[in-house]
Scaffold this active site. Structure first.
Site, PDB file in Angstrom:
ATOM      1  N   ASN A  34       5.794 -23.644   0.349  1.00  0.00           N
ATOM      2  CA  ASN A  34       5.289 -22.863  -0.780  1.00  0.00           C
ATOM      3  C   ASN A  34       3.921 -22.301  -0.447  1.00  0.00           C
ATOM      4  OD1 ASN A  34       2.868 -23.914  -2.607  1.00  0.00           O
ATOM      5  ND2 ASN A  34       3.846 -25.698  -1.634  1.00  0.00           N
ATOM      6  N   ALA A  35       3.667 -21.144  -1.024  1.00  0.00           N
ATOM      7  CA  ALA A  35       2.296 -20.622  -1.050  1.00  0.00           C
ATOM      8  C   ALA A  35       2.111 -20.025  -2.439  1.00  0.00           C
ATOM      9  CB  ALA A  35       2.069 -19.576   0.030  1.00  0.00           C
ATOM     10  N   GLY A  94       4.605 -37.508  -0.670  1.00  0.00           N
ATOM     11  CA  GLY A  94       5.112 -36.688   0.436  1.00  0.00           C
ATOM     12  C   GLY A  94       6.530 -37.086   0.804  1.00  0.00           C
ATOM     13  N   GLY A 110      -0.343 -20.342  -4.363  1.00  0.00           N
ATOM     14  CA  GLY A 110      -1.673 -19.722  -4.466  1.00  0.00           C
ATOM     15  C   GLY A 110      -2.464 -20.179  -5.674  1.00  0.00           C
ATOM     16  N   LEU A 111      -2.308 -21.437  -6.034  1.00  0.00           N
ATOM     17  CA  LEU A 111      -3.033 -22.063  -7.149  1.00  0.00           C
ATOM     18  C   LEU A 111      -2.908 -21.311  -8.477  1.00  0.00           C
ATOM     19  CD1 LEU A 111      -5.463 -22.111  -4.486  1.00  0.00           C
ATOM     20  CD2 LEU A 111      -5.737 -24.179  -5.808  1.00  0.00           C
ATOM     21  N   LYS A 133      -0.775 -29.662 -12.767  1.00  0.00           N
ATOM     22  CA  LYS A 133      -0.988 -28.625 -11.757  1.00  0.00           C
ATOM     23  C   LYS A 133      -2.499 -28.503 -11.542  1.00  0.00           C
ATOM     24  CE  LYS A 133      -0.189 -24.943  -9.152  1.00  0.00           C
ATOM     25  NZ  LYS A 133       0.066 -25.257  -7.731  1.00  0.00           N
ATOM     26  N   ASN A 171      -1.151 -34.148   0.821  1.00  0.00           N
ATOM     27  CA  ASN A 171      -0.735 -32.828   0.342  1.00  0.00           C
ATOM     28  C   ASN A 171       0.219 -32.253   1.395  1.00  0.00           C
ATOM     29  OD1 ASN A 171      -0.708 -30.168  -0.894  1.00  0.00           O
ATOM     30  ND2 ASN A 171      -2.722 -30.611  -1.756  1.00  0.00           N
ATOM     31  N   SER A 206       1.160 -33.350  -8.353  1.00  0.00           N
ATOM     32  CA  SER A 206       0.603 -32.082  -8.833  1.00  0.00           C
ATOM     33  C   SER A 206       1.431 -30.916  -8.297  1.00  0.00           C
ATOM     34  CB  SER A 206      -0.841 -31.953  -8.345  1.00  0.00           C
ATOM     35  OG  SER A 206      -1.382 -30.741  -8.808  1.00  0.00           O
ATOM     36  N   CYS A 229      -5.201 -28.317  -0.543  1.00  0.00           N
ATOM     37  CA  CYS A 229      -4.233 -27.218  -0.501  1.00  0.00           C
ATOM     38  C   CYS A 229      -4.384 -26.522   0.859  1.00  0.00           C
ATOM     39  CB  CYS A 229      -4.471 -26.220  -1.635  1.00  0.00           C
ATOM     40  SG  CYS A 229      -3.285 -24.850  -1.562  1.00  0.00           S
TER      41      CYS A 229
HETATM   42  O1  RRO Z   1      -0.662 -23.758  -5.524  1.00  0.00           O
HETATM   43  C1  RRO Z   1      -0.414 -23.919  -4.331  1.00  0.00           C
HETATM   44  O2  RRO Z   1      -0.126 -22.983  -3.573  1.00  0.00           O
HETATM   45  C2  RRO Z   1      -0.476 -25.261  -3.707  1.00  0.00           C
HETATM   46  C3  RRO Z   1      -1.447 -26.205  -3.945  1.00  0.00           C
HETATM   47 BR1  RRO Z   1      -2.757 -25.950  -5.235  1.00  0.00          BR
HETATM   48  C4  RRO Z   1      -1.494 -27.415  -3.212  1.00  0.00           C
HETATM   49  O3  RRO Z   1      -2.359 -28.291  -3.366  1.00  0.00           O
HETATM   50  N1  RRO Z   1      -0.538 -27.605  -2.285  1.00  0.00           N
HETATM   51  C5  RRO Z   1       0.432 -26.704  -2.046  1.00  0.00           C
HETATM   52  O4  RRO Z   1       1.286 -26.921  -1.175  1.00  0.00           O
HETATM   53  N2  RRO Z   1       0.463 -25.534  -2.773  1.00  0.00           N
END
Ligand code: RRO
Length: 301
Positions: free
Chosen positions: A69-70, A240, A72-73, A45, A189, A21, A127
């Site tokens: 990464n961030a 991972g 942020g969904l 996603k 994750n 994802s 997340c």
């Molecule tokens: O979208 C994100 O920032 C994000 C998600 Br949903 C997740 O499950 N893991 C991640 O590292 N980033």
């Protein structure tokens, strides 16, 4: 003759590789491209109840042996995602990833993913940097069991739960998924992480913290799968830091029935799925394994 056909609970896949994802899976066409490149399935996603623009830039940075990464969904919201699922499910098996803040929200989202033709739903309980979501709901075993049971009651498709390594009670959370009737555990994750630019005396990411993915986290993921395999009887999908067939085999031998690739798709392109699968086939012939199942959890014997 060795075969890559893989079972994850009641589901069967042509091979054990899937896109994780968050990578090339926000649109129907990108999932089609991943499937056409040889992945056995694509995980979407993570999608929530409402459209979400995600975090401001910078929201992604490369570091040694990985990325933080961030995002942020970011996602268009569940109703708009119907269109993407319609395109993607014509090409192959799609696992619909969803995030919610409570059991009821997860159950509703799962129902919609089932309506859209997902072969399974993956609950994002992991997340590492989302206020009110992800690890904030996925590190309390009681809540995890409640969420998983509510989703199980709402859908007929298999329920997968993606767990976080940012906890010392991973196996308790795994058992909570199993007790709630969950069909499969996905581990892991990203790990909560930070990078600072000394020249600016500030964190690089706008959100300050993010999730570390890529090769750097592979030994953590393999250990997580190994521990979970000892604790639960439901299937596990490993994820991972996988970037080659040997990485994938580590996860399989630790106990994963299938595996997901994320960050490495950025380095090697979608062709990575067929490259890794070819490597596994060659390995199986050389070492006399007939099926993926023959290798699942073999290090525990
Ligand atoms: O979208 C994100 O920032 C994000 C998600 Br949903 C997740 O499950 N893991 C991640 O590292 N980033």
């Amino acid at each position: 003759m060795s075969s890559l056909r893989t079972r994850v609970g009641s589901l069967e896949f042509e091979n054990p590789s899937m896109v994780a994802s968050g990578i090339m899976d926000e649109t129907g066409l990108s999932m089609v491209r991943i499937l056409q490149s040889g992945a056995g399935a694509a995980v979407s996603k993570s999608v929530g109840s409402n459209p979400n623009p995600g975090h401001a830039n910078p929201n992604f940075i490369e570091v040694n042996a990985g990325c933080i990464n961030a995002m942020g969904l970011p996602n268009p919201g569940i109703e708009a995602f119907a269109e993407e699922m319609e395109i993607a499910t014509k090409e192959g098996k799609i696992i619909g990833s969803i995030y919610g803040s409570n059991a009821d929200e997860f159950a509703k989202l799962a129902g919609r993913m089932e309506d859209f033709g997902a072969c399974a739903v993956e609950l994002n309980l992991s997340c590492p940097h989302a206020k009110g979501y992800g690890i904030e709901v996925g590190t309390d075993p009681k809540l995890v069991k409640t969420i998983v049971s509510a989703v199980k009651a709402a859908v007929e498709i298999p329920v997968w739960a993606k767990l976080t390594p940012n906890t010392h009670i991973l196996t308790d959370i795994g058992k909570a998924v199993e007790d709630g009737g969950g069909d499969t555990i996905v581990a892991i994750n990203t790990l909560k992480a930070m990078i600072i630019a000394p020249e600016f005396a500030r964190p690089v990411l706008s959100n300050k913290v993010g999730g570390l993915s890529g090769n750097a986290i592979k030994p953590i993921g393999v250990r997580a799968v190994y521990d979970l395999k000892k604790a639960v009887s439901i299937p596990i999908v490993g994820v991972g830091g996988i970037s080659n067939y040997r990485d994938a085999l580590e996860y399989i031998m630790a106990g994963a029935s299938a595996f997901q690739i994320g960050t490495a798709v950025m380095d090697y392109g979608p062709e990575i799925f067929s490259t890794v699968c070819k490597g596994i086939t060659k390995f199986m012939k050389r070492y006399g394994y007939r099926t993926i199942e023959d290798m699942v959890g073999i290090v525990h014997e």
